[in-house]
Write a protein that holds these residues in place. Structure first.
Motif, PDB file in Angstrom:
ATOM      1  N   ARG A 117       0.857  -1.181   0.000  1.00 14.28           N
ATOM      2  CA  ARG A 117       0.000   0.000   0.000  1.00 14.28           C
ATOM      3  C   ARG A 117       0.893   1.230   0.000  1.00 14.28           C
ATOM      4  O   ARG A 117       1.387   1.682   1.028  1.00 14.28           O
ATOM      5  CB  ARG A 117      -0.858  -0.024   1.272  1.00 14.28           C
ATOM      6  CG  ARG A 117      -1.966   0.989   1.318  1.00 14.28           C
ATOM      7  CD  ARG A 117      -2.785   0.770   2.586  1.00 14.28           C
ATOM      8  NE  ARG A 117      -4.055   1.459   2.545  1.00 14.28           N
ATOM      9  CZ  ARG A 117      -4.252   2.671   3.045  1.00 14.28           C
ATOM     10  NH1 ARG A 117      -3.272   3.311   3.623  1.00 14.28           N
ATOM     11  NH2 ARG A 117      -5.458   3.222   2.976  1.00 14.28           N
ATOM     12  N   THR A 168      -2.643   1.193  -5.310  1.00 16.89           N
ATOM     13  CA  THR A 168      -2.545   0.139  -4.289  1.00 16.89           C
ATOM     14  C   THR A 168      -3.407   0.460  -3.082  1.00 16.89           C
ATOM     15  O   THR A 168      -3.936  -0.445  -2.438  1.00 16.89           O
ATOM     16  CB  THR A 168      -1.085  -0.082  -3.852  1.00 16.89           C
ATOM     17  OG1 THR A 168      -0.501   1.178  -3.580  1.00 16.89           O
ATOM     18  CG2 THR A 168      -0.301  -0.804  -4.920  1.00 16.89           C
ATOM     19  N   ARG A 169      -3.577   1.749  -2.785  1.00 17.88           N
ATOM     20  CA  ARG A 169      -4.453   2.080  -1.665  1.00 17.88           C
ATOM     21  C   ARG A 169      -5.887   1.640  -1.986  1.00 17.88           C
ATOM     22  O   ARG A 169      -6.575   1.053  -1.166  1.00 17.88           O
ATOM     23  CB  ARG A 169      -4.428   3.565  -1.340  1.00 17.88           C
ATOM     24  CG  ARG A 169      -5.289   3.844  -0.120  1.00 17.88           C
ATOM     25  CD  ARG A 169      -5.221   5.274   0.386  1.00 17.88           C
ATOM     26  NE  ARG A 169      -5.118   6.224  -0.673  1.00 17.88           N
ATOM     27  CZ  ARG A 169      -4.111   7.070  -0.816  1.00 17.88           C
ATOM     28  NH1 ARG A 169      -3.131   7.077   0.033  1.00 17.88           N
ATOM     29  NH2 ARG A 169      -4.098   7.903  -1.806  1.00 17.88           N
ATOM     30  N   HIS A 199      -6.123  -2.090  -1.835  1.00 20.93           N
ATOM     31  CA  HIS A 199      -6.109  -2.569  -0.454  1.00 20.93           C
ATOM     32  C   HIS A 199      -7.478  -2.421   0.207  1.00 20.93           C
ATOM     33  O   HIS A 199      -7.780  -3.109   1.167  1.00 20.93           O
ATOM     34  CB  HIS A 199      -5.048  -1.819   0.364  1.00 20.93           C
ATOM     35  CG  HIS A 199      -3.732  -2.524   0.404  1.00 20.93           C
ATOM     36  ND1 HIS A 199      -3.092  -2.822   1.573  1.00 20.93           N
ATOM     37  CD2 HIS A 199      -2.957  -2.997  -0.585  1.00 20.93           C
ATOM     38  CE1 HIS A 199      -1.955  -3.455   1.296  1.00 20.93           C
ATOM     39  NE2 HIS A 199      -1.851  -3.566  -0.010  1.00 20.93           N
TER      40      HIS A 199
END
Lengths: 285, 335, 666, 284, 144
Positions: free
Chosen positions: D85, D90-91, D94
């Motif tokens: 993350r 990617t955040r 996630h």
């Protein structure tokens, strides 16, 4: 003038007082000046100053933090330099300022020599830089202020809101979002410009009018009270958006509202970084 | 014998084309010449040396919706928007047309870029030969010519009586179907002379200069304004990201520039091309080394736009000359 | 990191009566990252809170939106609720669908429902960008500073000292006691002022927990609640306090006589002096501006030609314990304290600004405080009321109220609160001193709102036979030995003219000189007149807006003695509430710098009103901003000042607010 | 002009395959392992790839980013990615729960030529998330253990919690002729292993360059110093292999972000020997 | 002007005064039009120009920023900064073709529930009267 610049540059380089002199030399068209970095005495012979030296060189100093540098500045550039010093982007003690008396810059394009003074120079009130370590050229009497800063502003002021909106929509529509205006602007030195930020994502990726509008609006706002009107943004815009018009408008607003001219005084906060308790601004009253 | 169209017939022809094509032609916008869709033949501005921007945006638009993302009743759908309609770029300069040839190699190589390919297929190029050269022009040094017909469907050459019409392709043939052409024996004017620039050994020279400090010196004055990339007919750097607005989610491809500081920054902050010099090397490396290695040609058509619009006068001709000298002797004064 | 739970509160019919809860819940189901939606009859009830806690655990919720009443009502409650379920309390957002929706749109249920849905949508978008925040414990100095040794400051100092905490009391004058020490009697009980004040002054001096610094001033204050660092300038008395026995020989023998400030010029004092006999501490100070030896030294230092002034040094020669110390110099003391009480008191309005009252030309036009000194048995006349001009006993005395109060011309719109009462008191006392005295009191309104006050006015009218005339004085002029007072009786609507022997101006109250500057260095706000501003005029009347700094007495506004004493005690309790804590808990919703984005332009620092931005040098040599979390109040001004979005505010981050804005259109 | 007239309809190369999140495993405080199932059964069957290859994963509404494939196709257990993350994509990923839809575009790039390494001693050095793309390499070697010589794995991370694939360590360490060296920059109360930087571990271990291949992946600073140590041990540039990470927007050698000089990470890589790239890498 | 035109107004209200003032309007059951969407901020000085401009870009018909009265800022100075900031921003937006009336900075204390409800009512009416925005910056159907 050229000789004075070269002599000083050589002296500074020879003594090791500075490691680089940022000035101008003649460009590849043999007509127009371009920025030039002289690191050696030999290179300093290439330095020149004339009425095509339109570039505001002070932004280069930000990259040279920590390295003593001499720089050739026009009066407007000197004000931009003061802004950068006030905003702690440049250390005064690291810079040797070669102030050039300026008779105005000619409006010209690459490969062609122009004849008329640039618009900003026609209303300029400063021939001699306000700050310098060495002055080159003969100081001359300063002309009285000629209002307004930008005659185009009055035309716009007389338009209806809808007409103004249409005018700017047409102008901004051309914007390519190339960010050249930002790149040359001495006031734009953010590590990561808001427009480039993914988080928060202020401005979407689209190269569309809403994004262009937001970008140009906020950039103008960020320069309010800081822009010295060097018009570099307007000069470099590949699609001729009159960005200077926005800046000059805010320059006048700031002068009227807060009696402030950016880059004139050292060690003063920009008008939007401070306030007066009792001022009447016609808002929130 | 050559085929010729008179000036008045040209107007009639364009007006006829407007019924079938979206005609994109040079227009005057404020003080600029720009390729824009026109509504009438009269909107066209023929007296342009070169337009401020190349017409590449009409095949490779600044913003392209690659697909939209919709969810209905819990099912997600990805759909590319339809690209219908026929376009015709009128009065394209041979150099700009050559730009498309260079873009073709990138976007039509397998896997072909559907958007570009469809636009390319649907677009007819009507070239206009150059009658005079501007100081920044150097097309002849990079494989082109002021009257090069090889990248257009039709090439027009201005003569006293009107325009010589050189039909190059079948697409061109279709486009001139409605034009009133006359057969006449007209000697085409000789093309303007351009000052040549040597490109000999430039690929090797650029490779040799990879680790030279030349780039940092050159970058001293570069402001990374990106203008060169945006005006270039052959630059094609792009960004891909999603955009959500008014409930609509779409994946977009937008123009970008390798000169932008964050261009290669990865999440977390690491930037493989951190310095101005590294980015400038990328620009010229791409034009003079990487693209030639991938596709053969130099990634430059010699239109000179980057030269004329560079705010600090970084002149690709000077750069090529410098690179050729590098290794022979030190070049720094100009950088 | 997602799993947002949305709880929609009916609040009985307060919300459900207007907003269609089912529709809001259905809409919430479709919002991004929402995994659970429920409603509650009353979310704040124990049943409601239990339901929320259970849902968090059962549904593994990671963030919570509660659509209910204003966060000002129950944000704190619900933070505790979610914390009990193991969530970070800051992973909660309240959608205010009661005060901002159902209660104000009860006339349009459809629109209210639509708005409630959007408010929930905004809250969901925002909460998705919340981050867990953590409070920090900060140690504190268990010591207080009181600035000002008047009755308010004395009371505050004694209360805190008696509670067992060390106190530093700083007074600018050579003695504590303040204005109250100048008064003869106090209204409405006619207690002798010094009789009730002096014991307290002595108690201060003798209290083991109080460090008394007189003739001293607070120069600067840095730090924050629990951890202030104060610079105090101790001015040199030129008298060694450890040797001085207060025998009084020095001030009796000093040849230089100057009008005494304490007596407002009505009597002399020496160049070495104590302001009044009961002064605490009773150590004399040498007035450097008037001491002959100091003047001599200055003359020599200037190296001027001409006749040298006398060296004098009589005090030094005569002092039995040899306490005169010419070498003594000003000293700066640095003290650490945890809380500060500001009780800087007042001064009276300069009546010479009134041309119509003679602008100070007439010696027999005096102020109320001057009359106090004349009335006082320890005053310059030992309690004999005489005219300053000729020493005769006045028989006709005119009181003029609202001099520098309730007068917009003078920039004083406010009422000074005590003048009506002290005029009545003085009329009564004058009658007691001399039954022949006739008092005339010109008033605008009689303000007598305190306990026993109205009765006291009655007493002045009935027992002391004071004549109350409603109206303004237009003119006072000298006519022979008499002062002719012209005015208008606005009740009768006719002009009045009185030939008076003495005119007493009830000069209004204004903040002490230097109060503004002190407020600036304390970083507390003050109003246009220089009175300190309370954190809330009703609910936090003795707190400043700066945590850990409290206010008492006439530094806030004109007040009488019981009011000042009450405030002194109240401020003491507030300060004790800070000092008595084992440690302080920091608010985690403070600003934070992204070091990668910061360019070190310090626009944030220039904007910050709390000195909360420091600079730091990064590993690669860049100077960038850093937030002093203890000083940061979380206003976010720095965030707006930062063009590059390097500054952010936890809890109200750019991402969070932008998410709310975007949610309105996405 | 044949390019302009394709015989069959060309498919949009930017169009990802739709996939469903099947499983999410928290590997470290900031790294999650995503198991994805491609929705179209035909695509699922045909989605073939080798250790070292990568694919773009889309978080719709945010964008896509390239990640190394950390599973092997013959497991028939979905496509796996280990994501740290760290950025916007990617955040967003996630934040996803099992059942969520994502996009997968790929596979792209070259792969570790494991066939060519048969019979050689293999040294695998991974730092932090850099270990993720090496997991299929390790697993392939372990699945065909007799084909290879000695296997040495050095896995390092900032702290014990940051070591990825900890649940596989036992099976790696107990495999024949396999050595697993775990190391962290900072230990904690429960950590009894080494506290050292990867380059020091290499220096300590002194692997022999004879008949060996070193495969390394990790942050630039780790690569830089590990490379130096390996060279001191007389590893030749051609014996040292790495997989590079770069910002990418296409995977087709077009967006001009991932190239290092004339080498495109997406098309020529991501797997390179240092012989191929050392002259182009300033940070190393 | 179409009567059913419902302007969308974004209100940034400072936590200490104006947000509480809006609460007070609710507590007092003072009705006002449902056009406003309130975003709570700690201080009017926290509202940066980009956020407000972003609202206009997204399609807001108007933006209200409300804070404590001058001299009453919880943080002592935030509203003074806001006053300067939005004076300049309003001039800029007007120059770009957004009526000045569409951006308002107001002082609403915690006690001024009535003032707040009147303010929103008047503001909504005024903006409805102005009609939809005329500039093309707004994303809502922003013309290309």
């Amino acid at each position: 003038m050229n000789q004075a610049i070269r002599d000083k540059a050589k002296e500074l380089l020879a003594s090791g007082a500075v490691s680089c002199v940022i000035g101008y030399d003649v460009g590849s068209d043999g007509i127009n000046a371009r920025p030039f970095f002289a690191y050696t005495e030999e290179e300093a012979d290439g330095l020149a100053f004339d009425q095509t030296c339109t570039h505001n060189l002070v932004k280069y100093l930000i990259d040279r933090a920590g390295k003593a540098t001499a720089i050739v500045v026009k009066p407007c550039d000197a004000r931009a330099l003061t802004v950068l010093i006030n905003e702690k982007q440049v250390k005064r003690e690291e810079v040797f300022i070669i102030g050039a008396v300026c008779h105005g810059i000619i409006e010209s394009t690459w490969g062609q020599k122009g004849s008329d003074l640039q618009g900003r120079c026609q209303t300029c009130t400063q021939h001699t830089p306000l700050v310098y370590d060495l002055l080159v050229g003969e100081p001359m009497a300063e002309p009285t202020p000629k209002a307004p800063l930008d005659h185009r502003a009055a035309t716009l002021a007389n338009m209806s809101v809808a007409e103004r909106a249409a005018f700017w929509a047409e102008q901004f529509q051309r914007c390519l979002r190339c960010n050249a205006c930002r790149q040359v602007c001495p006031g734009c030195y953010c590590a990561e410009c808001f427009v480039d930020q993914l988080d928060p994502e202020w401005v979407g990726i689209r190269i569309d009018l809403p994004e262009k509008w937001l970008w140009n609006t906020i950039r103008a706002f960020h320069l309010a009270g800081r822009c010295v009107g060097c018009d570099e943004c307007q000069r470099v815009c590949p699609v001729n958006i009159p960005l200077g018009l926005l800046n000059h408008k805010l320059e006048e607003e700031v002068a009227t509202l807060f009696d402030f001219r950016p880059g004139v005084k050292a060690d003063v906060p920009a008008p939007l970084e401070t306030f007066k308790k009792d001022e009447k601004l016609g808002i929130g009253e | 014998m050559s085929q010729l169209i008179s000036r008045s017939d040209l107007t009639a022809w364009i007006n006829a084309l407007l019924a079938e094509y979206t005609v994109i032609a040079p227009t005057k916008v404020d003080s600029l010449a720009l390729y824009q869709p026109v509504k009438r033949a009269d909107d066209i501005f023929m007296d342009f040396g070169i337009t401020a921007l190349s017409p590449k945006e009409w095949l490779f638009p600044p913003t392209e919706t690659l697909f939209t993302i919709t969810t209905q009743d819990g099912t997600m759908k990805l759909e590319a928007p339809p690209l219908d309609g026929k376009n015709l770029i009128f009065a394209i300069r041979p150099c700009d047309a050559r730009g498309f040839r260079l873009l073709d190699k990138v976007f039509l190589a397998p896997p072909a870029d559907t958007h570009y390919a469809q636009r390319r297929q649907n677009t007819t190029l009507i070239g206009l030969a150059c009658s005079k050269a501007l100081p920044q022009c150097f097309c002849t040094s990079v494989g082109g010519a002021p009257n090069d017909a090889s990248d257009v469907d039709v090439l027009l050459t201005e003569v006293e009586e009107g325009y010589l019409v050189n039909i190059v392709t079948e697409k061109g043939q279709a486009a001139v179907a409605q034009a009133k052409l006359i057969e006449k024996d007209v000697t085409p004017p000789s093309p303007p002379n351009l000052k040549p620039v040597s490109t000999e050994g430039i690929v090797e020279a650029t490779l040799r200069a990879y680790n030279d400090d030349y780039w940092e010196r050159l970058a001293d004055r570069c402001t990374h304004c990106n203008v060169c990339a945006f005006v270039c007919p052959a630059c094609y750097c792009f960004d891909v990201r999603d955009h959500i607005n008014q409930g609509k989610t779409e994946r977009l491809r937008c123009w970008d520039s390798c000169q932008a500081p964050g261009f290669t920054r990865v999440a977390g902050g690491y930037t493989p091309r951190p310095t101005k010099g590294a980015r400038l090397r990328q620009r010229f490396g791409h034009k003079l080394l990487y693209y030639p290695q991938q596709y053969g040609d130099l990634l430059c058509v010699g239109c000179g736009r980057c030269i004329a619009s560079c705010p600090v006068n970084i002149d690709i001709r000077e750069v090529m000359e410098d690179l050729q000298k590098l290794g022979v002797k030190s070049v720094s004064a100009r950088a | 990191m997602a799993r947002i739970g949305v709880f929609v509160c009916h609040c009985g019919s307060n919300i459900a009566g207007t907003v269609n809860i089912a529709q809001v819940m259905a809409a919430a189901q479709t919002m991004p990252l929402v995994t659970f939606v429920a409603d509650n009859k009353y979310s704040c009830s124990e049943i409601g809170q239990t339901a929320i806690r259970e849902a968090i655990l059962k549904q593994k919720l990671e963030r919570v939106v509660i659509a209910a009443c204003s966060p000002q009502m129950h944000e704190a409650t619900f933070r505790k609720t979610v914390a009990q379920a193991g969530l970070n309390p800051y992973l909660l957002e309240i959608a205010n669908i009661r005060e901002h929706c159902s209660w104000v749109h009860s006339n349009d249920k459809a629109a209210a429902t639509k708005k409630a849905i959007e408010l929930v949508k905004m809250a969901v978008a925002k909460v998705a960008r919340h981050e867990a925040l953590f409070t920090k414990e900060i140690g504190l100095t268990k010591k207080a500073l009181v600035i000002g040794g008047g009755i308010s400051g004395i009371q505050a100092a004694l209360d805190m000292a008696n509670a067992g905490y060390p106190v530093i009391l700083v007074e600018r004058e050579p003695t504590i006691g303040g204005r109250m020490a100048q008064l003869d009697k106090t209204f409405p009980t006619l207690d002798c002022s010094s009789c009730i004040l002096t014991p307290k002054m002595v108690e201060v001096a003798q209290h083991p927990n109080i460090t008394l610094l007189t003739y001293a001033e607070v120069k600067s204050v840095r730090g924050f609640v629990g951890n202030f660092e104060v610079e105090i300038l101790q001015r040199a008395r030129k008298v060694d306090a450890s040797k001085c026995t207060s025998c009084g020989i020095c001030w009796q023998k000093c040849p230089e006589k100057i009008p005494a400030e304490f007596n407002l010029g009505l009597g002399p004092r020496a160049a070495i002096y104590t302001p009044f006999p009961q002064a605490v501490p009773n150590i004399p100070s040498i007035d450097l501006a008037h001491c002959r030896y100091i003047k001599y030294q200055e003359f020599v230092a200037r190296g001027e030609e001409g006749k040298k002034p006398p060296q004098c040094r009589i005090c030094e020669r005569l002092c039995p314990p040899q306490a005169i110390d010419w070498e003594q110099s000003d000293q700066v003391l640095v003290e650490k304290v945890g809380a500060i009480v500001v009780a800087t008191g007042y001064q009276t309005f300069d009546h010479t600004r009134y041309g119509e009252f003679g602008a100070g030309r007439y010696p027999d036009v005096i102020t109320g405080i001057q009359l106090e000194r004349l009335l006082s048995a320890s005053g310059p006349t030992e309690g004999e009321v005489v005219r300053p001009s000729d020493g005769t006993h006045p028989k006709t005395v005119v009181f003029v109220s609202c001099v520098g109060s309730r007068d917009e011309r003078m920039g004083r719109a406010y009422c000074s609160n005590v003048c009506c009462m002290y005029m009545a008191k003085q009329a009564i006392l004058l009658k007691e001193h001399d039954p022949e005295v006739q008092s005339y009191i010109f008033y605008i309104d009689i303000r007598a709102g305190g306990k026993g006050y109205e009765e006291f006015i009655r007493r002045a009218q009935e027992e002391a036979r004071a004549i109350y005339l409603r109206g303004r004085i237009s003119h006072i002029y000298q006519d022979g030995k008499k002062l002719i007072v012209r005015g208008e009786d606005s009740l009768l609507g006719r002009p009045v003219e009185i030939a008076a022997d003495l005119v007493v101006l009830a000069t209004g109250i204004e903040p002490s000189a230097g109060a503004k500057e002190l407020a600036q260095s304390l970083n507390i706000s003050y109003d246009a007149h220089g009175f300190m501003v309370e954190a809330h005029p009703k609910l936090r009347p003795v707190e400043s807006r700066t945590e850990g700094i409290f206010l008492a007495g006439t530094a806030i506004a004109p007040n009488d003695i019981p009011g000042c004493v009450a405030q002194g005690s109240a401020a003491a309790v507030k300060a004790l509430a800070v000092l008595s804590r084992p440690s302080l808990v920091s608010d985690p919703m403070v600003a934070i710098v992204d070091p990668l984005r910061c360019t070190g332009c310090f626009a944030c620092q220039r904007a910050c009103a709390f000195n909360a931005i420091d600079s730091q040098v990064t590993r690669d040599g860049k100077t960038i901003a850093v937030v002093n979390e203890s000083l940061c109040k979380g206003c976010g001004l720095c965030v707006s000042a930062c063009r590059g979005v390097a500054m952010n505010l936890k809890g109200f981050s750019q991402q969070q607010l932008l998410a709310e804005v975007n949610a309105l259109w996405r | 002009m044949s390019l302009l007239a394709p015989e069959r309809p060309i498919t949009n190369p930017f169009l990802p395959y739709l996939a469903t999140v099947k499983g999410v495993t928290q590997l470290t405080p900031d790294i999650k392992l995503f198991n994805l199932e491609l929705d179209d059964p035909e695509v699922r069957e045909g989605f073939d790839y080798r250790p070292g290859q990568f694919a773009f994963v889309s978080a719709f509404g945010v964008g896509e980013a390239p990640f190394g494939l950390v599973s092997l196709p013959h497991w028939k257990a979905g496509v796996e990615f280990a994501l740290r993350r760290v950025g916007t994509v990617t955040r967003a990923l996630h934040d996803l729960e099992p059942g969520a839809k994502v996009g997968v575009r790929g596979p792209y790039g070259n792969y570790f030529p494991l066939e060519d390494y048969r019979g050689k001693n293999i040294l695998i050095i991974g730092g932090g998330i850099g270990m993720a793309p090496l997991r299929p390499v390790i697993r392939t070697i372990l699945e065909r253990r007799p084909d290879y010589g000695d296997l040495t794995i050095i896995n390092g991370a900032r702290s014990p919690q940051d070591l990825v694939f900890a649940d596989e360590f036992d099976s790696w360490a107990t495999a024949p002729r396999t050595r697993l060296e775990l190391t962290v920059d900072r230990g904690d109360d429960n950590w009894s292993g080494q506290v050292a930087l990867i380059p020091s571990v290499v220096q300590e271990l002194k692997p022999s360059p004879a008949n060996a291949v070193a495969i390394l992946c990790g942050p630039p600073i780790m690569i830089k110093f590990t490379l130096a140590r390996l060279k001191e041990l007389c590893f030749a540039d051609a014996q040292i292999v790495t997989t590079l990470e770069a910002k990418m927007k296409c995977g087709m050698g077009r967006c001009m972000r991932c190239n290092i000089g004339d080498k495109f990470v997406c098309a020529d890589g991501p797997v390179f020997t240092f012989e191929q790239i050392s002259h182009l890498l300033e940070p190393f | 002007m179409a009567l059913d035109y419902q302007p969308k107004i974004v209100g940034f209200l400072c936590n200490w005064c104006s947000y509480a003032g809006a609460d007070m309007a609710g507590t007092s059951r003072l009705t006002y039009p449902p056009n406003i969407r309130i975003i709570r901020v700690p201080c009017s000085g926290r509202v940066d120009a980009t956020l407000v401009t972003k609202c206009f870009q997204q399609g807001a018909d108007a933006v209200l920023v409300a804070g404590c009265h001058p001299g009453e800022c919880h943080y002592s100075e935030g509203n003074y900064h806001a006053r300067r900031r939005f004076t300049v921003l309003r001039e800029l937006l007007s120059f770009l073709g957004i009526e000045k009336d569409r951006l308002r900075l107001e002082w609403v204390s915690a006690a001024e529930g009535k003032k707040f409800s009147q303010l929103v009512s008047e503001f909504s009416a005024e903006i409805a009267h102005l009609g939809p925005r005329k500039d093309n910056g707004k994303a809502a159907g922003g013309s290309l």
